[in-house]
Motif scaffolding. Structure first.
Motif, short mmCIF file in Angstrom:
data_model
loop_
_atom_site.label_atom_id
_atom_site.label_comp_id
_atom_site.label_asym_id
_atom_site.label_seq_id
_atom_site.Cartn_x
_atom_site.Cartn_y
_atom_site.Cartn_z
N ARG A 14 25.04 37.38 32.99
CA ARG A 14 25.50 36.68 34.18
C ARG A 14 26.03 37.68 35.23
O ARG A 14 25.77 37.55 36.42
N SER A 15 26.73 38.71 34.76
CA SER A 15 27.25 39.72 35.69
C SER A 15 26.12 40.52 36.33
O SER A 15 26.22 40.92 37.49
N ARG A 16 25.04 40.72 35.61
CA ARG A 16 23.89 41.43 36.18
C ARG A 16 23.20 40.57 37.25
O ARG A 16 22.80 41.07 38.28
N TYR A 17 23.10 39.27 37.00
CA TYR A 17 22.54 38.38 38.02
C TYR A 17 23.39 38.48 39.29
O TYR A 17 22.85 38.65 40.39
N ASN B 37 34.92 44.29 30.20
CA ASN B 37 35.35 42.90 30.29
C ASN B 37 34.22 41.93 29.93
O ASN B 37 34.49 40.74 29.75
N ALA B 38 32.99 42.42 29.80
CA ALA B 38 31.90 41.57 29.31
C ALA B 38 31.94 41.62 27.79
O ALA B 38 31.51 42.59 27.17
N THR B 39 32.48 40.58 27.18
CA THR B 39 32.66 40.59 25.73
C THR B 39 31.47 40.00 24.99
O THR B 39 31.41 40.08 23.77
N THR B 40 30.52 39.40 25.73
CA THR B 40 29.31 38.85 25.11
C THR B 40 28.09 39.27 25.93
O THR B 40 28.20 39.62 27.11
N CYS C 134 35.56 35.66 37.80
CA CYS C 134 34.36 35.66 36.96
C CYS C 134 33.76 37.06 36.92
O CYS C 134 34.30 37.96 36.28
N CYS C 135 32.68 37.27 37.61
CA CYS C 135 31.93 38.53 37.52
C CYS C 135 32.62 39.74 38.12
O CYS C 135 32.35 40.87 37.71
N LYS C 136 33.52 39.53 39.06
CA LYS C 136 34.20 40.68 39.66
C LYS C 136 34.93 41.49 38.60
O LYS C 136 34.93 42.73 38.64
#
Length: 129
Positions: free
Chosen positions: A33-36, A24-27, A14-16
């Motif tokens: 979510r990755s910042r959380y 890799n964050a396409t949206t 997921c976030c890794k």
């Protein structure tokens, strides 16, 4: 290890992936979510990298954030709604609630975050009022 943003997924799946390569964050939702997860993990470098250059906190603010992340226990993230922010968009919003325990008391960050693309990848811009 379970992913902080979604305990039904493994962090490595997921976030890794986003923490290792922001592209890799396409949206906007994936970036949020990755910042959380970065807050939970105390990954201040990622938080800075994923913040728009025009609103990015100072190094002093980063140090304060790093200290603060070590004093709280994150409980969960609820993504409530989002607008736009897809692969083909250049802007989007994500409305969420992040729950954490500070000084023995449950606290909630509730925010409608604005995101945009900068240098061809998603970044956090600011919070809408």
């Amino acid at each position: 290890m379970k992913c902080p943003c979604n305990p039904e997924k493994l962090y490595k799946d997921c976030c890794k992936k986003v923490h290792q390569d922001i592209f890799n964050a396409t949206t906007a939702r994936e970036l949020m979510r990755s910042r959380y997860s970065a807050f939970v993990l105390g990954d201040i470098d990622y938080l800075s990298k994923s913040h728009h250059s025009s609103t990015r906190p100072s190094k002093r603010d980063d140090k304060e954030t790093a200290r603060w992340t070590k004093t709280v226990e994150w409980v969960k993230l609820d993504v409530i709604n989002h607008t736009a922010g897809t692969v083909s968009d250049s802007t989007g919003t994500v409305y969420f609630k992040a729950f954490f325990i500070e000084n023995g008391s449950v606290q909630i960050i509730e925010e409608n975050s604005r995101f945009c693309k900068e240098k061809d990848h998603w970044v956090y811009l600011d919070a809408q009022g």
